[in-house]
Design an enzyme around this catalytic site. Structure first.
Site, short mmCIF file in Angstrom:
data_model
loop_
_atom_site.label_atom_id
_atom_site.label_comp_id
_atom_site.label_asym_id
_atom_site.label_seq_id
_atom_site.Cartn_x
_atom_site.Cartn_y
_atom_site.Cartn_z
N ASN A 130 0.82 -1.22 0.00
CA ASN A 130 0.00 0.00 0.00
C ASN A 130 0.85 1.27 0.00
O ASN A 130 0.31 2.37 0.14
CB ASN A 130 -0.99 -0.01 1.17
CG ASN A 130 -0.30 -0.02 2.52
OD1 ASN A 130 0.92 -0.12 2.60
ND2 ASN A 130 -1.08 0.06 3.58
N ASN B 140 2.75 3.81 12.65
CA ASN B 140 3.00 2.50 13.28
C ASN B 140 4.14 2.68 14.27
O ASN B 140 5.31 2.61 13.88
CB ASN B 140 3.47 1.48 12.23
CG ASN B 140 2.35 0.87 11.43
OD1 ASN B 140 1.20 1.25 11.57
ND2 ASN B 140 2.68 -0.08 10.58
N MET C 269 -6.64 5.86 -4.05
CA MET C 269 -6.09 6.58 -5.19
C MET C 269 -7.13 7.14 -6.15
O MET C 269 -6.78 7.81 -7.10
CB MET C 269 -5.05 5.75 -5.94
CG MET C 269 -5.35 4.33 -6.06
SD MET C 269 -3.98 3.48 -6.82
CE MET C 269 -4.83 1.97 -7.22
N SER D 86 -7.62 12.44 -0.15
CA SER D 86 -6.90 12.34 1.12
C SER D 86 -7.24 13.60 1.90
O SER D 86 -7.75 14.57 1.32
CB SER D 86 -5.40 12.26 0.88
OG SER D 86 -5.06 11.06 0.23
N HIS E 27 -5.53 6.88 10.47
CA HIS E 27 -4.33 6.92 9.61
C HIS E 27 -4.66 6.77 8.13
O HIS E 27 -3.77 6.82 7.29
CB HIS E 27 -3.33 5.86 10.03
CG HIS E 27 -3.53 4.51 9.39
ND1 HIS E 27 -4.73 3.82 9.39
CD2 HIS E 27 -2.66 3.72 8.71
CE1 HIS E 27 -4.58 2.68 8.76
NE2 HIS E 27 -3.34 2.59 8.33
#
Lengths: 112, 486
Positions: free
Chosen positions: B208, B335, B386, B390, B409
């Site tokens: 990803n 993360n 995509m 965002s 996230h």
């Protein structure tokens, strides 16, 4: 060998080419499925770091507490192979080996 | 692998659902999931709520086991999970609460370039970035570091590569933790981890991970957008990657090393992927030192890619990146585990906050923020998919009160990779994206299929939940116009 093929399928379509070389792996532990995972992890590193893949299992011996595998490996032909994705690791999740008629069946999940 | 969740989910309010600690033996706190009515149905479609309940069993967990609205199934911890543990109360650190890709994260670069002026150049930009930034399986970086150099890089973080010409001094201030967590212990990394990382710093990877050229489509908060230099109609660049093979190996080594640790410390776990050690134990400290080193590597990785992206833009427009205004808006990890102070029952405690697929979201006034963001809150970068959008958000005071300074996230997967490939049969995702005005380029054969927009939840819904819950506020919506995948 089928477990290795399963792992390689996650990478893409690997084509081996060039001179082979023999490698021996020796794993000890108390869980056969974890030893299989460790073996597949070695194959993952062999591919990622050295761009080599397994072409044949020359010899394999295993008990409940030990797995010894001798394999023939060869360079991956980067031109003729098709790569789909990287594999980060072979996880411990739902890791298992079962006896089935004529052999064994293993489940392992890779993180990609 | 992932069946439906059939356990309890009690509504708390419009954006929160509780899994009561009475649900299963061993739960020390409730689980809390952020979602609205629409998202909660999708969330029940896999076992991730069960994982929220499992995490609630960890020793020393404080208040609740949390999940953001982009929650989906992960290994041990769910993706989108947040858990804080108190080392003074036997709190643990769990590598599964960070994930294999340590400090996977996102950064956003703004530009002065108007999309309307550059429309015809997007294809060229995508091609240039695709050729400049190494991406995909087995692609080594433009720079290879020796093992001693790697150790230094992991001790110093972003500054190490900026000093060598891969970026600008101002990039450091605009990176979470200034691109370097202290108390990293690069000497504790295995040889294998170092060799997996030696030529991967400055590479995108696959899965990803992506680079995107975007256009600022809508501004929701003019003051915050101005502080970040975001202008409606201008191009931005988003980079999503992590610590590459080095980080994966640190996690792999830790999972192996910690296999028997729970038994040693008398810790009962509902899932062996949750292996852990008390934060204060030698095993816990060893993992934290190695994880911090890998996190610093990840910041260097994204820093080098930033430099290469600026080069690509510079090549296409024939102007230096400075003239194109390509400053870094921010870089956030999603993360990671970090020691952070929080108020617990009126007392300030240093907690070990695990964020696995969750972004830090500090509110205005937080001392860790750069001066220019003190008045607006920390930029929170939320890549969607995509084809859609965002978001840029800012952290709000609610995050400190309710989510240990965390937000979502991303959009969160709603389809497995296999299901996404099956759903793409007979279709060309590249052409479908082109019809939406997105030029996509991928190295791997199945990258676009696996990452197709339908594979993800609607990021608008995810962001709405956290905006409504006053955890993070919308600043700008970014629409993709060019995508580069590994």
């Amino acid at each position: 060998m089928p477990a290795a093929e399963g792992l390689y399928a996650a990478f893409g379509e690997l084509v081996a080419g060039g001179d082979g070389s023999i490698l021996c792996f020796d794993f000890q532990g108390d869980d056969p499925s974890v030893m299989l995972r460790d073996f597949l992890t070695e194959l993952l590193i062999l591919f990622e770091r050295d761009q080599r893949c397994l072409v044949a299992v020359v010899d394999a011996a295993f008990t409940e507490s030990r797995l010894v595998v001798t394999v023939n490996t060869a360079p991956v032909d980067l031109e003729r192979s098709a790569f789909h994705r990287e594999v980060k690791a072979i996880t411990y999740h739902e890791l298992s080996i079962r006896t089935v008629p004529g052999g064994y069946e293993a489940t392992f999940i890779v993180d990609i | 692998m992932a069946d439906n969740y059939t356990g309890p989910l009690e509504r708390i309010d419009a954006t929160r659902w509780r899994i009561p600690k009475s649900y299963k033996p061993g739960m020390r706190v409730d689980g809390v999931i952020y979602a609205d009515d629409k998202l909660i149905d999708a969330i029940k479609g896999d076992k991730s709520p069960e994982q929220v309940a499992n995490v609630a069993c960890l020793p020393g967990i404080v208040k609740y086991s949390l999940a953001m609205p982009d929650i989906h199934w992960g290994y041990g911890f769910c993706i989108g999970g947040v858990a804080a543990t108190d080392p003074q109360k036997g709190g643990v650190i769990s590598p599964g609460g960070v994930g294999y890709d340590i400090n996977c994260g996102v950064r956003l670069i703004r530009t002065n370039i108007k999309f309307a002026d550059a429309k015809m150049q997007i294809g060229k930009l995508v091609e240039e970035m695709f050729n400049t930034v190494p991406c995909g399986v087995g692609r080594g970086g433009v720079v290879k570091f020796s093992k001693p150099e790697l150790r230094k890089l992991m001790a110093e973080g972003s500054r190490f590569v900026v000093k060598r010409g891969f970026g600008w001094d101002s990039d450091i201030e605009s990176t979470e933790a200034h691109g370097c967590i202290s108390d990293a212990d690069p000497d504790s990394l295995s040889d294998r981890a170092l060799s997996r990382g030696s030529d991967q710093c400055g590479t995108l990877g696959s899965g990803n991970h992506f680079m995107e050229i975007q256009v600022v489509e809508r501004i929701d908060d003019a003051k915050a957008a101005a502080a970040m230099g975001l202008v409606e109609g201008n191009l931005t660049v988003m980079i999503h990657s992590g610590s590459r093979g080095l980080g994966y190996q640190v996690c792999e080594d830790a999972l192996k090393e910690l296999q028997h640790t729970p038994r040693k410390y008398g810790i009962d776990l509902p899932d062996k992927q949750l292996v852990c050690a008390p934060v204060e134990s030698p095993e816990g400290q060893s993992y934290l030192g190695a994880m911090r080193a890998a996190a610093n590597f990840a910041w260097c990785n994204r820093q080098i890619m930033t430099h290469l992206a600026r080069e690509a833009f510079s090549n296409v427009f024939g102007l230096p990146a400075e003239r194109l205004g390509m400053t870094l808006v921010y870089d956030v990890a999603h993360n990671i585990a970090k020691m952070e102070p929080y108020d617990v029952d009126g007392k300030t405690c240093q907690l070990c906050v695990h964020r696995k697929g969750a972004t830090r979201a500090f509110p205005p006034g937080h001392p860790e923020l750069p001066e220019r963001y003190r008045g607006i809150g920390q930029p929170v970068l939320v890549p969607g998919d995509m084809g859609r959008a965002s978001y840029v958000l800012t952290g709000q005071p609610g995050s400190m009160e309710h989510t240990f300074g965390s937000s979502c996230h991303g959009a969160g997967r709603r389809m497995s990779r296999g299901a996404a490939i099956r759903a793409s049969r007979g279709r060309s995702i590249k052409e479908e994206l082109a019809k939406r005005g997105v030029i996509a380029r991928a190295r791997g054969r199945t990258g676009l299929e696996e990452e197709q927009p339908d594979a993800y939840k609607d990021v608008n819904q995810v962001v709405d939940v956290l905006h409504t819950a006053a955890i993070s506020h919308r600043v700008a919506r970014l629409r993709p116009v060019g995508v580069i995948k590994g």
